[in-house]
Design a protein around this motif. Structure first.
Motif, mmCIF file in Angstrom:
data_model
loop_
_atom_site.group_PDB
_atom_site.id
_atom_site.type_symbol
_atom_site.label_atom_id
_atom_site.label_comp_id
_atom_site.label_asym_id
_atom_site.label_seq_id
_atom_site.Cartn_x
_atom_site.Cartn_y
_atom_site.Cartn_z
ATOM 1 N N ALA A 195 -5.947 -0.433 1.781
ATOM 2 C CA ALA A 195 -5.388 -1.588 1.074
ATOM 3 C C ALA A 195 -3.995 -1.272 0.537
ATOM 4 N N LEU A 196 -3.824 -0.072 -0.015
ATOM 5 C CA LEU A 196 -2.518 0.303 -0.555
ATOM 6 C C LEU A 196 -1.483 0.454 0.553
ATOM 7 N N ARG A 197 -1.885 1.018 1.680
ATOM 8 C CA ARG A 197 -0.947 1.161 2.800
ATOM 9 C C ARG A 197 -0.527 -0.201 3.335
ATOM 10 N N ALA A 198 -1.472 -1.124 3.426
ATOM 11 C CA ALA A 198 -1.134 -2.470 3.908
ATOM 12 C C ALA A 198 -0.118 -3.136 2.987
ATOM 13 N N ALA A 199 -0.305 -2.987 1.674
ATOM 14 C CA ALA A 199 0.657 -3.564 0.723
ATOM 15 C C ALA A 199 2.010 -2.871 0.842
#
Length: 203
Positions: free
Chosen positions: A154-158
């Motif tokens: 999720a953090l990488r996608a953001a």
């Protein structure tokens, strides 16, 4: 079971959305359409409840639980945006309303639009990470590596979306300039150079 429920929630989202818009613009049942559209968040609530019960019953935390958290986060951040976008198109196509405004394509207006979309992705990642962290605390000493990995997803996608949105600010997309108009009074040099012979013949 969790994966099947995620698919069912996704199908249910679009079915409820289609029924709500049809009730509003085809049947003119505005209250019914509001009720149908308000049922959309119940799908995420059901998914969250079933996921929590599955973990409570001793299921090993797996990728399906992480996927459920990502799905809920995405729906929270982009669900209303999607409904509003489709409602504008339905009003235009089915009720003769004005065409919905198109998102800007050039300059800083496009950069601000991309920035707002990125903030939605940040919200989606925050919701997903919060749900996953709650699941980690709930499981306790069990293996929570899959839940942690989905937090990083999720953090990488953001982060990736943020870098893409930033490029529109650093290198704003310019509107293509109009094609140069031809000056009728301008005579090409090749035509000018070819008039000498004709002038001699006239003389």
């Amino acid at each position: 079971m969790i994966v099947a429920l995620i698919i069912a929630c996704e199908v249910g989202f679009w079915v409820l959305l289609a029924l709500g818009l049809a009730a509003r613009y085809l049947l003119k049942w505005r209250r019914t359409s509001v009720v149908l559209l308000l049922c959309e968040p119940l799908l995420e609530l059901v998914l969250f409840t079933v996921t929590a019960i599955d973990l409570k019953n001793g299921a090993e935390p797996g990728w399906e639980h992480g996927l459920a958290a990502l799905y809920i986060g995405f729906t929270v951040a982009y669900g209303h945006y999607t409904i509003r976008w489709l409602d504008g198109h339905a009003a235009h196509r089915l009720a003769g309303g004005p065409p919905p405004p198109k998102p800007p394509r050039y300059g800083m207006a496009r950069a601000r639009h991309e920035g707002r979309l990125w903030l939605r992705t940040v919200l989606a990642a925050a919701v997903a990470c919060a749900l996953l962290q709650a699941a980690v605390w709930y499981v306790g000493d069990g293996d929570t590596s899959s839940l942690r990995s989905f937090q990083w997803t999720a953090l990488r996608a953001a982060g990736i979306h943020g870098l893409i949105a930033l490029t529109y600010t650093i290198w704003p997309k310019q509107e293509p300039s109009a094609l140069p108009t031809r000056d009728p009074e301008h005579v090409p040099d090749v035509l000018v150079s070819g008039t000498g012979k004709d002038e001699k013949q006239v003389r």
